[in-house]
Write a protein that holds these residues in place. Structure first.
Motif, PDB file in Angstrom:
ATOM      1  N   LEU A  51       0.539  -1.332  -0.310  1.00  0.00           N
ATOM      2  CA  LEU A  51       0.213   0.110   0.106  1.00  0.00           C
ATOM      3  C   LEU A  51       1.234   1.413   0.208  1.00  0.00           C
ATOM      4  O   LEU A  51       0.589   2.421  -0.486  1.00  0.00           O
ATOM      5  CB  LEU A  51      -0.546   0.320   1.389  1.00  0.00           C
ATOM      6  CG  LEU A  51      -1.827  -1.023   1.156  1.00  0.00           C
ATOM      7  CD1 LEU A  51      -2.504  -0.894   2.540  1.00  0.00           C
ATOM      8  CD2 LEU A  51      -3.024  -0.201   0.040  1.00  0.00           C
ATOM      9  N   ASP A  52       1.713   1.280   0.966  1.00  0.00           N
ATOM     10  CA  ASP A  52       2.954   2.392   1.242  1.00  0.00           C
ATOM     11  C   ASP A  52       3.624   2.550  -0.369  1.00  0.00           C
ATOM     12  O   ASP A  52       3.821   3.930  -0.757  1.00  0.00           O
ATOM     13  CB  ASP A  52       3.603   2.441   2.161  1.00  0.00           C
ATOM     14  CG  ASP A  52       3.018   2.301   3.081  1.00  0.00           C
ATOM     15  OD1 ASP A  52       1.853   3.164   3.198  1.00  0.00           O
ATOM     16  OD2 ASP A  52       3.500   2.228   4.219  1.00  0.00           O
ATOM     17  N   ARG A  53       3.721   1.433  -1.110  1.00  0.00           N
ATOM     18  CA  ARG A  53       4.247   2.079  -2.910  1.00  0.00           C
ATOM     19  C   ARG A  53       3.518   2.781  -3.523  1.00  0.00           C
ATOM     20  O   ARG A  53       3.919   2.943  -4.456  1.00  0.00           O
ATOM     21  CB  ARG A  53       4.931   0.410  -3.015  1.00  0.00           C
ATOM     22  CG  ARG A  53       6.293  -0.248  -2.549  1.00  0.00           C
ATOM     23  CD  ARG A  53       6.575  -1.315  -3.265  1.00  0.00           C
ATOM     24  NE  ARG A  53       6.053  -2.351  -3.248  1.00  0.00           N
ATOM     25  CZ  ARG A  53       5.492  -3.602  -2.765  1.00  0.00           C
ATOM     26  NH1 ARG A  53       6.489  -3.805  -1.794  1.00  0.00           N
ATOM     27  NH2 ARG A  53       4.570  -4.392  -3.296  1.00  0.00           N
ATOM     28  N   ILE A 270       0.340 -12.633  -2.550  1.00  0.00           N
ATOM     29  CA  ILE A 270       0.425 -11.728  -3.163  1.00  0.00           C
ATOM     30  C   ILE A 270      -0.165 -10.834  -2.242  1.00  0.00           C
ATOM     31  O   ILE A 270      -0.769 -11.007  -1.674  1.00  0.00           O
ATOM     32  CB  ILE A 270       0.046 -11.695  -4.158  1.00  0.00           C
ATOM     33  CG1 ILE A 270      -0.268 -10.461  -5.221  1.00  0.00           C
ATOM     34  CG2 ILE A 270      -1.671 -11.975  -4.655  1.00  0.00           C
ATOM     35  CD1 ILE A 270      -0.148 -10.194  -6.746  1.00  0.00           C
ATOM     36  N   PRO A 271       0.246  -9.341  -2.050  1.00  0.00           N
ATOM     37  CA  PRO A 271      -1.150  -7.923  -1.429  1.00  0.00           C
ATOM     38  C   PRO A 271      -2.180  -8.300  -2.070  1.00  0.00           C
ATOM     39  O   PRO A 271      -1.707  -8.058  -3.002  1.00  0.00           O
ATOM     40  CB  PRO A 271       0.606  -6.741  -1.279  1.00  0.00           C
ATOM     41  CG  PRO A 271       1.683  -7.607  -1.365  1.00  0.00           C
ATOM     42  CD  PRO A 271       1.509  -9.082  -2.551  1.00  0.00           C
ATOM     43  N   SER A 272      -2.487  -7.438  -1.179  1.00  0.00           N
ATOM     44  CA  SER A 272      -4.189  -7.510  -1.659  1.00  0.00           C
ATOM     45  C   SER A 272      -4.630  -6.199  -2.727  1.00  0.00           C
ATOM     46  O   SER A 272      -4.652  -6.307  -4.034  1.00  0.00           O
ATOM     47  CB  SER A 272      -5.043  -7.547  -0.826  1.00  0.00           C
ATOM     48  OG  SER A 272      -5.442  -8.827   0.009  1.00  0.00           O
ATOM     49  N   ILE A 273      -3.452  -5.460  -2.788  1.00  0.00           N
ATOM     50  CA  ILE A 273      -3.720  -4.217  -3.298  1.00  0.00           C
ATOM     51  C   ILE A 273      -3.096  -4.327  -4.276  1.00  0.00           C
ATOM     52  O   ILE A 273      -3.195  -4.133  -5.691  1.00  0.00           O
ATOM     53  CB  ILE A 273      -2.844  -2.932  -2.670  1.00  0.00           C
ATOM     54  CG1 ILE A 273      -2.861  -2.187  -3.507  1.00  0.00           C
ATOM     55  CG2 ILE A 273      -1.410  -2.949  -2.453  1.00  0.00           C
ATOM     56  CD1 ILE A 273      -4.690  -1.034  -3.553  1.00  0.00           C
ATOM     57  N   LEU A 302      -8.478   5.884  -0.400  1.00  0.00           N
ATOM     58  CA  LEU A 302      -8.004   6.443  -1.827  1.00  0.00           C
ATOM     59  C   LEU A 302      -8.066   6.193  -3.013  1.00  0.00           C
ATOM     60  O   LEU A 302      -7.839   5.905  -4.072  1.00  0.00           O
ATOM     61  CB  LEU A 302      -6.947   8.258  -2.131  1.00  0.00           C
ATOM     62  CG  LEU A 302      -7.452   8.594  -2.682  1.00  0.00           C
ATOM     63  CD1 LEU A 302      -9.302   9.130  -3.343  1.00  0.00           C
ATOM     64  CD2 LEU A 302      -7.362   9.998  -2.543  1.00  0.00           C
ATOM     65  N   ARG A 303      -6.580   4.751  -2.099  1.00  0.00           N
ATOM     66  CA  ARG A 303      -5.783   4.534  -3.473  1.00  0.00           C
ATOM     67  C   ARG A 303      -6.575   3.336  -3.939  1.00  0.00           C
ATOM     68  O   ARG A 303      -5.871   2.743  -5.198  1.00  0.00           O
ATOM     69  CB  ARG A 303      -4.509   3.904  -2.468  1.00  0.00           C
ATOM     70  CG  ARG A 303      -2.737   4.886  -1.906  1.00  0.00           C
ATOM     71  CD  ARG A 303      -2.736   4.275  -1.096  1.00  0.00           C
ATOM     72  NE  ARG A 303      -1.145   5.286  -0.438  1.00  0.00           N
ATOM     73  CZ  ARG A 303      -0.360   5.322   0.531  1.00  0.00           C
ATOM     74  NH1 ARG A 303      -0.724   4.211   1.044  1.00  0.00           N
ATOM     75  NH2 ARG A 303       0.452   5.825   0.028  1.00  0.00           N
ATOM     76  N   ALA A 304      -7.139   2.824  -3.351  1.00  0.00           N
ATOM     77  CA  ALA A 304      -7.886   1.350  -3.853  1.00  0.00           C
ATOM     78  C   ALA A 304      -9.160   2.260  -4.391  1.00  0.00           C
ATOM     79  O   ALA A 304      -9.047   1.295  -5.542  1.00  0.00           O
ATOM     80  CB  ALA A 304      -8.483   0.641  -2.345  1.00  0.00           C
TER      81      ALA A 304
END
Length: 375
Positions: A51-53, A270-273, A302-304
């Protein structure tokens, strides 16, 4: 309707404050049950790092004097694109458990997803009002599953959420090392066979209980059976592969939740995002896609949205609020999500959720390709 939380009563200035407050009040083994993941907790950590990427490309010179976080999920209005995820046994962290969380969600104007393993029966949770979705695991006794679905329908639930990534509970080393078991005052309110979950052993009593109850033989035929036995929208939770998304759409599923179970199932998943954009593309425009695992604030929401999600599910943050402040604590956490999302949307030049879904993002210096959103 619960009043807005008093900062002096529930002094959370951020979701992180709620996390720290919860850790301070919970017994160590209960905290580990809530906070922990499976295996070496690689995926648990990766969810947050991924998420932070994701970096947002804000737009400027847009009128954001009236940012509106309201939207719809499964065709029903919500105050923000968020639902409270299903989390088992919430009376572990507060005596009011799921009923308090459901009341807070109703007051905040977002859906609450009640777990099959809730520590209160679905009828009592639904009595809290608001929009309730009911989450089911596929049990060895199919008749029990269909009976739970019927009870959820009769109680007024608005959707059935089938979790598809738990043929059995993964090795959660914190619980194994703690020999974690449910205390006598906490029961699975929707099931009658829970004795195993209370028996302290050398490992996790909850893992033993789910191994006894859950069916590892779940296949797509279960989705088809569920679709034919309910009049409610069906949501599949735990989808990470585009191929599975396409199959779900073929079977008439109404929505998908891109989820790795908060890092609590396959360690190394895998990370969900990172799975979101491909699942959105595979699902097409007719099937709503939501995201969970690692969401910790409005910027994550907001990223999602920018990567194509219709909304998110949040689990641990709601539990932190419940542990630290009961119903008011949950309500405060949901208030914070809404306030942070509104702030992030405005700063990104988005006055509506639809505008947020048109934002572009970059990750690891490569611009993401996002499925265009109609409208």
């Amino acid at each position: 309707m619960v009043p807005a939380a008093d900062p002096e009563d529930v002094p959370f200035g951020s979701v992180g404050d709620a996390e720290r407050a919860a850790e301070a009040v919970l017994p160590a083994d209960v905290w580990d049950f809530v906070a922990g993941g499976s295996g070496r907790e690689t995926t648990l950590a990766a969810n947050r790092a991924a998420l932070d990427r994701v970096f947002l490309i804000p737009r400027v010179l847009r009128d954001v004097s009236a940012c509106d976080t309201a939207t719809t999920l499964l065709g029903r209005p919500v105050s923000q694109p968020l639902a409270v995820a299903p989390v088992a046994y919430q009376r572990l962290v507060h005596p009011d458990g799921e009923e308090a969380t459901a009341r807070a969600a109703a007051a905040a104007g977002v859906p609450f997803v009640a777990s099959t393993l809730s520590s209160a029966p679905i009828e009592r949770i639904a009595a809290a009002g608001g929009t309730i979705w009911f989450q089911v695991y596929w049990l060895r006794n199919t008749g029990t599953v269909l009976d739970l679905v019927r009870r959820a329908e009769d109680a007024g639930c608005r959707a059935i959420v089938l979790t598809v990534d738990v043929p059995w509970m993964a090795r959660r080393l914190r619980d194994i090392r703690n020999g974690f078991a449910l205390p006598e005052h906490v029961r699975a309110g929707n099931l009658t066979t829970t004795a195993t979950a209370h028996q302290r052993t050398a490992g996790s009593a909850l893992a033993a209980h789910t191994s006894q109850e859950f069916s590892p033989a779940i296949t797509w035929s279960a989705v088809d059976l569920l679709r034919r036995h309910t009049r409610l929208p069906v949501v599949l939770k735990g989808v990470l592969a585009a191929e599975d998304a396409r199959r779900a759409v073929e079977l008439g599923v109404d929505a998908l939740v891109v989820s790795n179970h908060g890092g609590r199932q396959l360690d190394g998943a895998i990370p969900s995002i990172d799975a979101l954009a491909e699942v959105v593309e595979a699902a097409g425009r007719s099937t709503e896609v939501l995201l969970d695992s690692g969401i910790r604030g409005g910027t994550d929401v907001l990223r999602a949205l920018a990567l194509g999600a219709a909304g998110v599910l949040v689990g641990r943050p709601a539990v932190w609020g419940l542990a630290a402040g009961g119903e008011r604590g949950v309500h405060r956490v949901l208030e914070l999500f809404g306030a942070e999302l509104r702030d992030a949307m405005g700063l990104a030049g988005c006055d509506t959720v639809m505008a947020a879904r048109r934002l572009r993002t970059v990750s690891d210096r490569d611009e993401r390709i996002v499925v265009p959103i109609a409208g």
